[in-house]
Write an enzyme that holds these catalytic residues in place. Sequence first.
Site, short mmCIF file in Angstrom:
data_model
loop_
_atom_site.label_atom_id
_atom_site.label_comp_id
_atom_site.label_asym_id
_atom_site.label_seq_id
_atom_site.Cartn_x
_atom_site.Cartn_y
_atom_site.Cartn_z
N TYR A 70 -6.48 -5.39 -11.21
CA TYR A 70 -5.89 -5.03 -12.51
C TYR A 70 -6.71 -4.11 -13.40
O TYR A 70 -6.19 -3.57 -14.36
CB TYR A 70 -5.49 -6.32 -13.24
CG TYR A 70 -4.39 -7.03 -12.48
CD1 TYR A 70 -3.08 -6.57 -12.56
CD2 TYR A 70 -4.67 -8.09 -11.63
CE1 TYR A 70 -2.08 -7.16 -11.83
CE2 TYR A 70 -3.65 -8.70 -10.90
CZ TYR A 70 -2.36 -8.23 -10.99
OH TYR A 70 -1.37 -8.80 -10.26
N VAL A 89 3.84 0.39 -4.72
CA VAL A 89 4.88 -0.41 -5.38
C VAL A 89 4.28 -1.21 -6.55
O VAL A 89 4.83 -1.23 -7.66
CB VAL A 89 5.58 -1.35 -4.38
CG1 VAL A 89 6.58 -2.25 -5.10
CG2 VAL A 89 6.28 -0.54 -3.30
N PHE A 142 -0.54 -18.77 -16.26
CA PHE A 142 0.83 -18.26 -16.29
C PHE A 142 0.96 -17.12 -15.29
O PHE A 142 -0.02 -16.68 -14.72
CB PHE A 142 1.25 -17.81 -17.70
CG PHE A 142 0.43 -16.71 -18.32
CD1 PHE A 142 0.75 -15.37 -18.10
CD2 PHE A 142 -0.67 -17.00 -19.13
CE1 PHE A 142 0.00 -14.35 -18.69
CE2 PHE A 142 -1.42 -16.00 -19.73
CZ PHE A 142 -1.10 -14.67 -19.50
N THR A 162 -4.53 -13.85 -9.53
CA THR A 162 -4.91 -14.48 -8.27
C THR A 162 -5.93 -13.58 -7.60
O THR A 162 -6.93 -14.04 -7.05
CB THR A 162 -3.67 -14.62 -7.37
OG1 THR A 162 -2.64 -15.22 -8.14
CG2 THR A 162 -3.96 -15.47 -6.15
N ARG A 194 0.82 -1.23 0.00
CA ARG A 194 0.00 0.00 0.00
C ARG A 194 0.85 1.27 0.00
O ARG A 194 0.53 2.25 0.65
CB ARG A 194 -0.97 0.02 1.20
CG ARG A 194 -1.79 -1.23 1.40
CD ARG A 194 -2.67 -1.60 0.22
NE ARG A 194 -3.36 -2.85 0.48
CZ ARG A 194 -2.98 -4.03 0.01
NH1 ARG A 194 -1.92 -4.14 -0.77
NH2 ARG A 194 -3.67 -5.11 0.29
C1 LIG Z 1 -1.66 -7.31 -4.45
C2 LIG Z 1 -0.36 -6.61 -4.19
C3 LIG Z 1 0.62 -6.94 -5.31
C4 LIG Z 1 -0.59 -5.10 -4.10
O1 LIG Z 1 0.64 -4.44 -3.90
P1 LIG Z 1 0.74 -2.96 -3.29
O2 LIG Z 1 2.11 -2.49 -3.55
O3 LIG Z 1 0.24 -2.97 -1.93
O4 LIG Z 1 -0.27 -2.14 -4.21
P2 LIG Z 1 -0.25 -0.56 -4.41
O5 LIG Z 1 0.10 0.11 -3.15
O6 LIG Z 1 0.56 -0.21 -5.61
O7 LIG Z 1 -1.74 -0.35 -4.73
C5 LIG Z 1 -2.23 -0.40 -6.05
C6 LIG Z 1 -3.71 -0.24 -6.04
O8 LIG Z 1 -4.29 -1.54 -5.81
C7 LIG Z 1 -5.11 -1.49 -4.65
N1 LIG Z 1 -4.88 -2.76 -3.98
C8 LIG Z 1 -3.74 -3.19 -3.47
N2 LIG Z 1 -3.88 -4.44 -3.00
C9 LIG Z 1 -5.14 -4.79 -3.21
C10 LIG Z 1 -5.91 -5.95 -2.94
N3 LIG Z 1 -5.37 -7.01 -2.34
N4 LIG Z 1 -7.19 -5.95 -3.30
C11 LIG Z 1 -7.74 -4.88 -3.91
N5 LIG Z 1 -7.06 -3.76 -4.20
C12 LIG Z 1 -5.79 -3.71 -3.84
C13 LIG Z 1 -4.67 -0.29 -3.87
O9 LIG Z 1 -5.73 0.20 -3.11
C14 LIG Z 1 -4.25 0.66 -4.97
O10 LIG Z 1 -5.37 1.31 -5.54
P3 LIG Z 1 -5.26 2.77 -6.19
O11 LIG Z 1 -3.99 2.79 -6.99
O12 LIG Z 1 -6.47 2.84 -7.04
O13 LIG Z 1 -5.22 3.69 -5.04
C15 LIG Z 1 0.23 -7.10 -2.84
O14 LIG Z 1 -0.71 -6.87 -1.85
C16 LIG Z 1 0.62 -8.57 -2.84
O15 LIG Z 1 1.75 -8.92 -3.14
N6 LIG Z 1 -0.30 -9.51 -2.47
C17 LIG Z 1 0.02 -10.92 -2.42
C18 LIG Z 1 0.32 -11.53 -3.79
C19 LIG Z 1 -0.79 -11.23 -4.77
O16 LIG Z 1 -1.95 -11.33 -4.46
N7 LIG Z 1 -0.38 -10.86 -5.99
C20 LIG Z 1 -1.30 -10.54 -7.03
C21 LIG Z 1 -1.28 -11.68 -7.97
S1 LIG Z 1 -2.57 -11.56 -9.12
#
Ligand SMILES: CC(C)(COP(=O)(O)OP(=O)(O)OC[C@H]1O[C@@H](n2cnc3c(N)ncnc32)[C@H](O)[C@@H]1OP(=O)(O)O)[C@@H](O)C(=O)NCCC(=O)NCCS
Length: 436
Positions: free
Chosen positions: A150, A120, A436, A145, A117
């Site tokens: 996205y 990144v 993938f 996932t 958050r």
């Molecule tokens: C999902 C993940 C990659 C997000 O990373 P992050 O660095 O916290 O995300 P950011 O801070 O760049 O946030 C990006 C946006 O996504 C949103 N967001 C982040 N995680 C989210 C989640 N789990 N569900 C919904 N929205 C989410 C944020 O609110 C933000 O929204 P905005 O840009 O509209 O304000 C991280 O939580 C993670 O690694 N999760 C576990 C692995 C995973 O689920 N990977 C995704 C594979 S599909």
Amino acid sequence: MHDDALTAPVDETAAAALTKNGLRMAVVDPADDAQAEAWLHADARGFHDPAHSDALLGELRASQPLQRSVGVYDDGIAEPGIPVATVAAWPAALTVPGGQLDSWAISAVTVAPTHRRRGVARAMLESELRVAVAAGIPIAALTVTETTIYRRYGFGPATWSTDVEVDARRVGWDGGEAPGRVQLITRDGAIAVGSTLLEEARRATPGDVQVVGHRFGRIFGAPSEPEEQRKRRFARYDDADGVTRGLLVYRPTQEEGDFTNFSVDVLHLVATTDDAYRALWRFVLSLDLVGTVRAFLRPVDEPLRWLVADPRRIRTTEVREHLWLRVLDPVAVLSARTYAGPGRLALRVADPLGHAEGAFTVAADASRAATVTPGEQEGVPLLEVPVDVLGSLYLGGASAVSLLRAGRLRERTPGDAALADRLLRPPMAPVLTTWF
Ligand SMILES: CC(C)(COP(=O)(O)OP(=O)(O)OC[C@H]1O[C@@H](n2cnc3c(N)ncnc32)[C@H](O)[C@@H]1OP(=O)(O)O)[C@@H](O)C(=O)NCCC(=O)NCCS
């Protein structure tokens, strides 16, 4: 194939944004064992996977040069060599109606819980899109996932898949005999015919993405998973001329305490002819000692239901979106596919990141190929779409009318969305048959 994208340097815009946060973005050198292994470790940790065994690490390392792995590092933490965020991408052919085009397949998106958050993920995703654009790759693709993330980057769900469960003892076969022959083969035998067959089937299946690197080995049970490998069984179908047209990978499992009752998981059923498709389904549904057959990532309009006596014995256990697409170059992607017939359609695309912003007119001729020009013409049906909705419409997997009714797109004149569907929707729904 845009293999030069694999060696693209770090995206300076994202790197600068992360530097402000005290973080450093770097492209991983696959020849640097320590750096490459630390990246793989972070990727596994991000998805809560167990630490890699040596065998799995070896497999992943072997295919790491086939992807561009990016890590984000925090030099102030106790173990600064392990990235706090990961993403990987590679060029992969995506089948579209009537052809194929290169996509930038994105995977391994993780951010450590300690660094979430802070933007990144956004920095990484936006940087992947810019890298693809710079390399001339017109579309990005991923499987997700977490489905809620996205759309904000312009990805839309583009194909749907189903999982089915068949009551094999009661379903009955009503699909006749295929003229060729099904035979059981070993894993080695399956691998020998697999690459040609999978690629041939992939090219005939809009929505399917080329399988690259270690993901190919996984289809047959990877050496790093010896237990899983031992459970897999393989059969192939040869047509009347002896040409192999289909491959089945399945896994029988004994139901607890009952050696007369097994369930079978169909892990891959690949067929390049309808006869092969029929023969392999018939084979797996008539295995002795088997009560339930489950199949995964199957098309939503699977012909199987028309091959059995009792279609109600095929239960759909899951329907979900699977492939997500992000259009980067509308002219290139809309020109790469064919259409249902002659016709014209204009699309006014809104893209907050700018890559696909603008208006585009598709003019398909009797050969079903289209000329795509920037701009919109008077009197042509027109849809106003956000870029994620363009991704959903692109392969014809989503209905424009359905999106209109949900308020996700606008039409210029009543009826334009229905006309768009007539042009865009292929005879069979697109489907992605792997992860993938
Ligand atoms: C999902 C993940 C990659 C997000 O990373 P992050 O660095 O916290 O995300 P950011 O801070 O760049 O946030 C990006 C946006 O996504 C949103 N967001 C982040 N995680 C989210 C989640 N789990 N569900 C919904 N929205 C989410 C944020 O609110 C933000 O929204 P905005 O840009 O509209 O304000 C991280 O939580 C993670 O690694 N999760 C576990 C692995 C995973 O689920 N990977 C995704 C594979 S599909």
